[in-house]
Each structure stands twice: as structure tokens, then as C-alpha cells.
Design a protein around this motif. Structure first.
Motif, mmCIF file in Angstrom:
data_model
loop_
_atom_site.group_PDB
_atom_site.id
_atom_site.type_symbol
_atom_site.label_atom_id
_atom_site.label_comp_id
_atom_site.label_asym_id
_atom_site.label_seq_id
_atom_site.Cartn_x
_atom_site.Cartn_y
_atom_site.Cartn_z
ATOM 1 N N UNK A 196 45.384 53.295 37.307
ATOM 2 C CA UNK A 196 45.241 54.321 36.274
ATOM 3 C C UNK A 196 45.624 53.759 34.899
ATOM 4 N N UNK A 197 46.659 52.937 34.852
ATOM 5 C CA UNK A 197 47.094 52.365 33.575
ATOM 6 C C UNK A 197 46.055 51.418 32.992
ATOM 7 N N UNK A 198 45.383 50.650 33.864
ATOM 8 C CA UNK A 198 44.416 49.651 33.416
ATOM 9 C C UNK A 198 42.977 50.181 33.383
ATOM 10 N N UNK A 199 42.756 51.315 34.052
ATOM 11 C CA UNK A 199 41.385 51.806 34.174
ATOM 12 C C UNK A 199 40.585 51.007 35.171
ATOM 13 N N UNK A 200 41.253 50.538 36.240
ATOM 14 C CA UNK A 200 40.596 49.751 37.283
ATOM 15 C C UNK A 200 40.122 50.674 38.412
ATOM 16 N N UNK A 201 38.824 50.842 38.521
ATOM 17 C CA UNK A 201 38.271 51.649 39.613
ATOM 18 C C UNK A 201 38.417 53.141 39.395
ATOM 19 N N UNK A 202 38.946 53.528 38.251
ATOM 20 C CA UNK A 202 39.180 54.933 37.941
ATOM 21 C C UNK A 202 39.296 55.051 36.423
ATOM 22 N N UNK A 203 39.063 56.225 35.880
ATOM 23 C CA UNK A 203 39.171 56.416 34.434
ATOM 24 C C UNK A 203 40.618 56.192 33.995
ATOM 25 N N UNK A 204 40.787 55.426 32.920
ATOM 26 C CA UNK A 204 42.136 55.137 32.425
ATOM 27 C C UNK A 204 42.854 56.433 32.061
ATOM 28 N N UNK A 205 44.077 56.554 32.575
ATOM 29 C CA UNK A 205 44.843 57.793 32.383
ATOM 30 C C UNK A 205 46.329 57.439 32.440
ATOM 31 N N UNK A 206 46.942 57.276 31.267
ATOM 32 C CA UNK A 206 48.343 56.853 31.215
ATOM 33 C C UNK A 206 49.287 57.893 31.798
ATOM 34 N N UNK A 207 48.951 59.165 31.629
ATOM 35 C CA UNK A 207 49.816 60.223 32.148
ATOM 36 C C UNK A 207 49.848 60.193 33.674
ATOM 37 N N UNK A 208 48.694 59.973 34.287
ATOM 38 C CA UNK A 208 48.647 59.906 35.746
ATOM 39 C C UNK A 208 49.318 58.623 36.240
ATOM 40 N N UNK A 209 49.140 57.539 35.491
ATOM 41 C CA UNK A 209 49.839 56.291 35.836
ATOM 42 C C UNK A 209 51.344 56.532 35.822
ATOM 43 N N UNK A 210 51.812 57.214 34.790
ATOM 44 C CA UNK A 210 53.239 57.531 34.684
ATOM 45 C C UNK A 210 53.714 58.319 35.901
ATOM 46 N N UNK A 211 52.895 59.262 36.353
ATOM 47 C CA UNK A 211 53.271 60.085 37.510
ATOM 48 C C UNK A 211 53.509 59.221 38.743
ATOM 49 N N UNK A 212 52.618 58.259 38.973
ATOM 50 C CA UNK A 212 52.781 57.411 40.156
ATOM 51 C C UNK A 212 53.935 56.425 39.998
ATOM 52 N N UNK A 213 54.160 55.959 38.777
ATOM 53 C CA UNK A 213 55.321 55.104 38.546
ATOM 54 C C UNK A 213 56.614 55.879 38.802
ATOM 55 N N UNK A 214 56.625 57.141 38.440
ATOM 56 C CA UNK A 214 57.808 57.981 38.680
ATOM 57 C C UNK A 214 58.028 58.185 40.180
ATOM 58 N N UNK A 215 56.930 58.402 40.916
ATOM 59 C CA UNK A 215 57.049 58.552 42.373
ATOM 60 C C UNK A 215 57.624 57.279 42.971
ATOM 61 N N UNK A 216 57.086 56.135 42.566
ATOM 62 C CA UNK A 216 57.573 54.857 43.074
ATOM 63 C C UNK A 216 59.015 54.598 42.670
ATOM 64 N N UNK A 217 59.364 54.966 41.446
ATOM 65 C CA UNK A 217 60.734 54.754 40.964
ATOM 66 C C UNK A 217 61.736 55.534 41.797
ATOM 67 N N UNK A 218 61.360 56.755 42.177
ATOM 68 C CA UNK A 218 62.253 57.575 43.020
ATOM 69 C C UNK A 218 62.468 56.917 44.385
ATOM 70 N N UNK A 219 61.517 56.076 44.792
ATOM 71 C CA UNK A 219 61.623 55.366 46.066
ATOM 72 C C UNK A 219 62.143 53.938 45.873
ATOM 73 N N UNK A 220 62.627 53.649 44.655
ATOM 74 C CA UNK A 220 63.219 52.344 44.304
ATOM 75 C C UNK A 220 62.222 51.186 44.408
ATOM 76 N N UNK A 221 60.953 51.468 44.131
ATOM 77 C CA UNK A 221 59.958 50.402 44.083
ATOM 78 C C UNK A 221 60.180 49.655 42.761
ATOM 79 N N UNK A 222 60.535 48.363 42.810
ATOM 80 C CA UNK A 222 60.978 47.650 41.605
ATOM 81 C C UNK A 222 59.941 47.573 40.486
ATOM 82 N N UNK A 223 58.657 47.365 40.827
ATOM 83 C CA UNK A 223 57.633 47.265 39.787
ATOM 84 C C UNK A 223 57.414 48.605 39.099
ATOM 85 N N UNK A 224 57.503 49.678 39.877
ATOM 86 C CA UNK A 224 57.379 51.011 39.286
ATOM 87 C C UNK A 224 58.567 51.295 38.366
ATOM 88 N N UNK A 225 59.752 50.910 38.788
ATOM 89 C CA UNK A 225 60.935 51.095 37.952
ATOM 90 C C UNK A 225 60.778 50.348 36.629
#
Length: 259
Positions: A196-225
Motif C-alpha cells: 500500500x505504501x509503494x503502490x505495488x499491486x494495489x492503489x497507493x494508500x498511505x493511510x491503509x499502509x499505516x493501518x497495517x503497520x500499526x497492526x504489525x507493531x502491536x504484534x511486535x513485528x520489527x519492520x512495522x515498528x
């Protein structure tokens, strides 16, 4: 395991009960009594049991309770495979791969593919992805991974997604990463956010990218954090917050992220 349960298993194992022998082997291994595990597993030599042969082969291959004896391990895995234990063929392939004998490794893996044994299918796919003992072939790897998926292996969704991503086939990559999210796969959550952040395979959408990074961050995924820390550091989509950005970056590094 309490004394009463142990005693019951010992009595049953003395009568040749395969289940009890297997349980005792696993128990002795779990408490570090490898010699007792091997002595118990050795009984499988006389019971003509496929799972038992495979267990004993494993102990020989790892030197647990006995000296390492790869020839004996191969012999026992062969007996196990002939009696229908498909995991034995997979383990034989692993031994031959370690020995760089790829012809024999391929023979056993292809047999596993024919028998629809998922671990063999996945291992062969990885060989074709990495070119280990075979000419690299993304097409063969894709077909093998799709076969594994059709047999119910959900983790192959992620492997296939990463393969498509590496090939720049982002539409396919995104679709398979999205399937991985259903199983809370951390790689999938990160990559969907990245797509979503890069627009790879889907329309670029920073807000949606942020949502998934937040989900990953809550699960301590280091790249999302870390990526989430950049949003707060730069004030992208969210209000700039240097303190929170530093905290998120520290969490990312603590969980294994390397700049």
C-alpha cells in the motif's frame, strides 16, 4: 509425567505396544535421557512399525543415545518408507542434500510430490527457487507451491507471495500476502502495508499502509515498528511525534530490526 503414568507406559511397552514405546522415547528425549530413549526406540527393530523405524533412524542420524550412524539411519528410513511412512522419504532427502547428493535427494522428493506429501513439495520448491542442486526455475517452484496450497498448506501462500514479489509480479504477490494476513502471518502484514505504501499491486494508500503497520507493531513485528516510527518522525498521515517515533524505533531494534 507422574510415576503412575510412567509405570503404565513401561508395562505396555514391555508388551510391544507401539504407542507406549513412542511416548516413552519422546519423554526420555524431553528430559535429556537420550540413552534411555535410544534403548526404548531400539525395540522398534523387532516390531516392523514404519513410525518406529523412522524414530530410530532419527536417533541414529542425530547421535541421540548412540553414535551417529548415517548408513543405519538411511537403512531404517528406507524400511519406514517402504511401509508407507512418507516423512521417511523427506528425511532421506534431507540427508542426501546435506551430503550434496542431489540426484538421490530429488528421487525421494519427487516421490513425495507424487504422494502429495506437503513437506517434500515445499522443500523441492525451495530447491528450485534457490537453485540448490537443480537449475533454478521459478515456474516449477510456483507450480509446486500452488500444489502445496491446494493441499491445505497456508504457509505456502507467503512463500509464493515472496517469490512473486521478488519477480516484480506485485499483483500476484499482494493477493497471496493478503491471504497470509488471515492467519496473522507477520511477514504478510508487513508486506501488505509495504504494498500500500509503494503502490505495488494495489492503489497507493498511505493511510491503509499505516493501518497495517500499526497492526504489525502491536504484534511486535520489527519492520512495522520501524516504518511506523518514520510516520511519526516525519508527520506523515499522523501528527508528528518525535518521542513516540524514538520509542517505536527502539522497540523495532529490540525486536531484531537492523538499519
Amino acid at each position: 509425567m507422574d510415576k503412575e503414568e510412567l509405570s503404565a507406559l513401561l508395562d505396555a511397552s514391555n508388551g510391544g505396544d507401539v504407542f507406549s514405546i513412542q511416548k516413552l522415547v519422546e519423554y526420555y528425549l524431553s528430559i535429556g535421557k537420550n540413552n534411555l530413549a535410544f534403548e526404548m526406540a531400539y525395540r522398534f527393530n523387532y516390531l516392523n512399525n514404519p513410525k518406529g523405524y523412522s524414530t530410530l533412524a532419527y536417533l541414529y542420524s542425530k547421535g541421540l543415545g548412540t553414535e551417529v550412524d548415517i548408513s543405519k539411519a538411511k537403512e531404517l528410513y528406507e524400511k519406514s518408507l517402504k511401509l508407507g511412512e512418507l516423512s521417511a522419504g523427506y528425511n532421506l532427502a534431507l540427508i542426501y542434500i546435506k551430503e550434496k547428493d542431489f540426484d538421490n535427494a530429488l528421487k525421494y522428493l519427487l516421490s513425495g510430490v507424487t504422494s502429495q506429501y506437503v513437506p517434500s513439495i515445499k522443500l523441492l520448491a525451495n530447491m528450485y527457487i534457490n537453485g540448490d542442486g537443480v537449475v533454478p526455475s521459478k515456474d516449477i517452484a510456483v507450480n509446486l507451491l500452488k500444489q502445496a496450497i491446494s493441499l491445505g498448506d497456508k504457509k505456502s501462500n507467503v512463500t509464493l507471495a515472496k517469490l512473486y514479489y521478488s519477480l516484480g509480479e506485485y499483483n500476484e504477490a499482494f493477493n497471496y500476502f493478503f491471504k497470509g494476513i488471515e492467519d496473522n502471518d507477520l511477514d504478510s502484514i508487513y508486506y501488505v502495508g509495504l504494498c500500500y505504501a509503494k503502490g505495488y499491486g494495489v492503489k497507493q494508500d498511505f493511510a491503509t499502509a499505516l493501518k497495517y503497520y500499526e497492526i504489525g507493531a502491536h504484534l511486535n513485528e520489527p519492520r512495522c515498528l520501524y516504518n511506523l516510527s518514520l510516520y511519526y518522525r516525519n508527520g506523515n498521515i499522523v501528527e508528528q511525534n518525535e518521542e513516540l517515533a524514538n520509542k517505536l524505533e527502539e522497540q523495532a531494534i529490540a525486536n531484531g530490526f537492523k538499519k
